[in-house]
Design a protein around this motif. Structure first.
Motif, short mmCIF file in Angstrom:
data_model
loop_
_atom_site.label_atom_id
_atom_site.label_comp_id
_atom_site.label_asym_id
_atom_site.label_seq_id
_atom_site.Cartn_x
_atom_site.Cartn_y
_atom_site.Cartn_z
N SER A 116 0.84 -1.19 0.00
CA SER A 116 0.00 0.00 0.00
C SER A 116 0.88 1.24 0.00
O SER A 116 2.07 1.19 0.29
N ALA A 117 0.26 2.38 -0.27
CA ALA A 117 1.02 3.63 -0.28
C ALA A 117 1.61 3.91 1.09
O ALA A 117 2.75 4.34 1.21
N ASP A 118 0.83 3.67 2.16
CA ASP A 118 1.34 3.92 3.51
C ASP A 118 2.54 3.06 3.81
O ASP A 118 3.51 3.49 4.43
N ALA A 119 2.47 1.79 3.37
CA ALA A 119 3.58 0.88 3.61
C ALA A 119 4.83 1.37 2.90
O ALA A 119 5.93 1.34 3.46
N GLU A 120 4.67 1.85 1.70
CA GLU A 120 5.83 2.32 0.95
C GLU A 120 6.45 3.54 1.61
O GLU A 120 7.66 3.73 1.61
N GLN A 121 5.63 4.39 2.19
CA GLN A 121 6.15 5.60 2.82
C GLN A 121 6.94 5.28 4.09
O GLN A 121 7.88 5.98 4.44
N THR A 122 6.57 4.20 4.80
CA THR A 122 7.24 3.88 6.05
C THR A 122 8.39 2.91 5.86
O THR A 122 9.16 2.68 6.77
N ALA A 123 8.51 2.33 4.67
CA ALA A 123 9.61 1.41 4.41
C ALA A 123 10.93 2.16 4.46
O ALA A 123 11.00 3.37 4.29
N THR A 124 12.00 1.41 4.71
CA THR A 124 13.30 2.03 4.88
C THR A 124 14.25 1.67 3.76
O THR A 124 14.23 0.56 3.24
N ASN A 125 15.08 2.63 3.39
CA ASN A 125 16.16 2.39 2.45
C ASN A 125 17.44 2.45 3.28
O ASN A 125 17.94 3.52 3.60
N ASP A 126 17.97 1.26 3.66
CA ASP A 126 19.09 1.20 4.59
C ASP A 126 20.42 0.94 3.91
O ASP A 126 21.38 0.51 4.52
N GLY A 127 20.47 1.20 2.59
CA GLY A 127 21.70 0.93 1.86
C GLY A 127 21.72 -0.46 1.26
O GLY A 127 22.56 -0.77 0.42
N ASP A 128 20.82 -1.29 1.73
CA ASP A 128 20.72 -2.66 1.21
C ASP A 128 19.42 -2.82 0.43
O ASP A 128 18.83 -3.90 0.39
N GLY A 129 18.93 -1.72 -0.15
CA GLY A 129 17.70 -1.78 -0.91
C GLY A 129 16.54 -1.15 -0.18
O GLY A 129 16.68 -0.62 0.93
N PHE A 130 15.38 -1.23 -0.78
CA PHE A 130 14.15 -0.66 -0.23
C PHE A 130 13.40 -1.78 0.47
O PHE A 130 12.85 -2.68 -0.17
N ASN A 131 13.42 -1.77 1.80
CA ASN A 131 12.97 -2.90 2.58
C ASN A 131 11.83 -2.52 3.50
O ASN A 131 11.68 -1.37 3.91
N ILE A 132 11.03 -3.52 3.86
CA ILE A 132 9.90 -3.28 4.75
C ILE A 132 9.77 -4.47 5.70
O ILE A 132 10.05 -5.61 5.34
N THR A 133 9.36 -4.17 6.93
CA THR A 133 9.14 -5.20 7.95
C THR A 133 7.69 -5.14 8.40
O THR A 133 7.21 -4.08 8.81
N VAL A 134 7.00 -6.26 8.28
CA VAL A 134 5.60 -6.36 8.68
C VAL A 134 5.47 -7.57 9.59
O VAL A 134 6.46 -8.18 9.98
N ASN A 135 4.25 -7.90 9.97
CA ASN A 135 4.11 -9.03 10.88
C ASN A 135 2.97 -9.95 10.50
O ASN A 135 1.99 -9.55 9.86
N PHE A 136 3.14 -11.20 10.88
CA PHE A 136 2.08 -12.21 10.86
C PHE A 136 1.81 -12.58 12.31
O PHE A 136 2.72 -12.59 13.14
N ALA A 137 0.57 -12.95 12.61
CA ALA A 137 0.24 -13.35 13.97
C ALA A 137 0.72 -14.77 14.27
O ALA A 137 0.97 -15.11 15.43
N SER A 138 0.85 -15.59 13.23
CA SER A 138 1.25 -16.98 13.46
C SER A 138 1.90 -17.54 12.21
O SER A 138 1.83 -16.95 11.14
#
Length: 273
Positions: free
Chosen positions: A1-23
């Motif tokens: 989503s757009a919100d996810a893209e805005q909060t994702a980080t570019n840490d020098g190792d690419g454009f990355n995102i961390t999310v969660n699953f409950a199980s």
């Protein structure tokens, strides 16, 4: 989503995102999956003949605002539909050029033939086998009255996949985007059995992402599949899915910036947001 893209980080190792699953997902085999989390994984890692694509517009749903989507071509680039004299309907799918598995091998019509016959086989015992009950002989195969080889699907050649339905079905194209009908690799499954999904080296997929790590009850990591035909349009280089069952822990990690997206907030914390 757009919100996810805005909060994702570019840490020098690419454009990355961390999310969660409950199980943990019940299974990572698209044919055996019957959970929402598993379907999310399948839609990142695999692709069927058709796929759902964001329109870039938002719609209001019962649980909030979400992106609207349209059905479009996935591994297929086109199809022909023919009404037969006996009332059956034949779809002939023409596969794209340049479609590959994550290990670089070509995706072929034979992969779809194998996967659909595997889905309806009683030996597979897939919860969603009935999604193919519209195909000629499928019900008889699922009842054990005919052999899976008699399912009316056929790889005419590597680029042409033919399917004959018992009758005209208005939503058949949508079914072709459903996870259970996504292709899997015969050679991988025959060599590794039920264990093929547990190791990134044998978890060969054909979607926009590939599995790079699965630490059970901890995290699942996927990276952009460089062999995907539309890889240039994939924005995230890496998606880390942390497995966090406690909703308060998830909220705390979100507040601390340890996860970029949290879709479930405890009722007691609603006012905080």
């Amino acid at each position: 989503s757009a919100d996810a893209e805005q909060t994702a980080t570019n840490d020098g190792d690419g454009f990355n995102i961390t999310v969660n699953f409950a199980s943990e997902p019940m299974t990572m085999d698209p044919a055996l999956n019957s959970s929402v989390d598993g379907a999310v994984m399948a839609n990142h890692l695999f692709e069927g003949l058709m796929k759902w694509e964001s329109t870039g517009e938002e719609v209001e749903g019962s649980d909030g605002t979400c992106d609207s989507a349209k059905l479009t071509y996935g591994q297929a680039e086109s199809y022909d539909k023919t009404a037969n004299d006996d009332g059956t309907v034949t779809y002939t799918f023409h596969l794209r050029d340049g479609i590959k598995w994550s290990d670089g091998k070509d995706v072929t019509a034979g992969d779809f033939e194998y996967s659909w016959k595997r889905l309806v086989s009683p030996d597979t015992a897939a919860d969603y086998n009935y999604m193919l009950d519209c195909v000629v002989n499928a019900n008889e195969i699922m009842a054990g009255e005919k052999d899976p080889s008699e399912l009316a699907v056929k790889a005419v050649d590597d680029k042409t996949f033919e399917v004959t339905l018992t009758t005209d079905l208005p939503y058949f194209e949508e079914l072709c985007a459903f996870p259970a009908m996504m292709p899997v690799r015969k050679d991988i499954i025959e060599a590794n059995g039920d264990q093929w999904t547990f190791d990134p080296s044998t978890y060969i997929s054909n979607g926009p992402y590939k599995l790079t790590e699965w630490t059970h009850n901890s995290q699942i990591v996927m990276a952009k599949n460089e062999n995907y035909y539309d890889a240039d349009k994939i924005s995230m280089d890496k998606i880390t899915r942390l497995i966090i069952s406690d909703s308060n822990t998830r909220a705390s990690m979100f507040d601390n910036g340890e996860i970029d997206v949290n879709v479930s907030v405890p009722a007691s914390l609603k006012d905080n947001y």
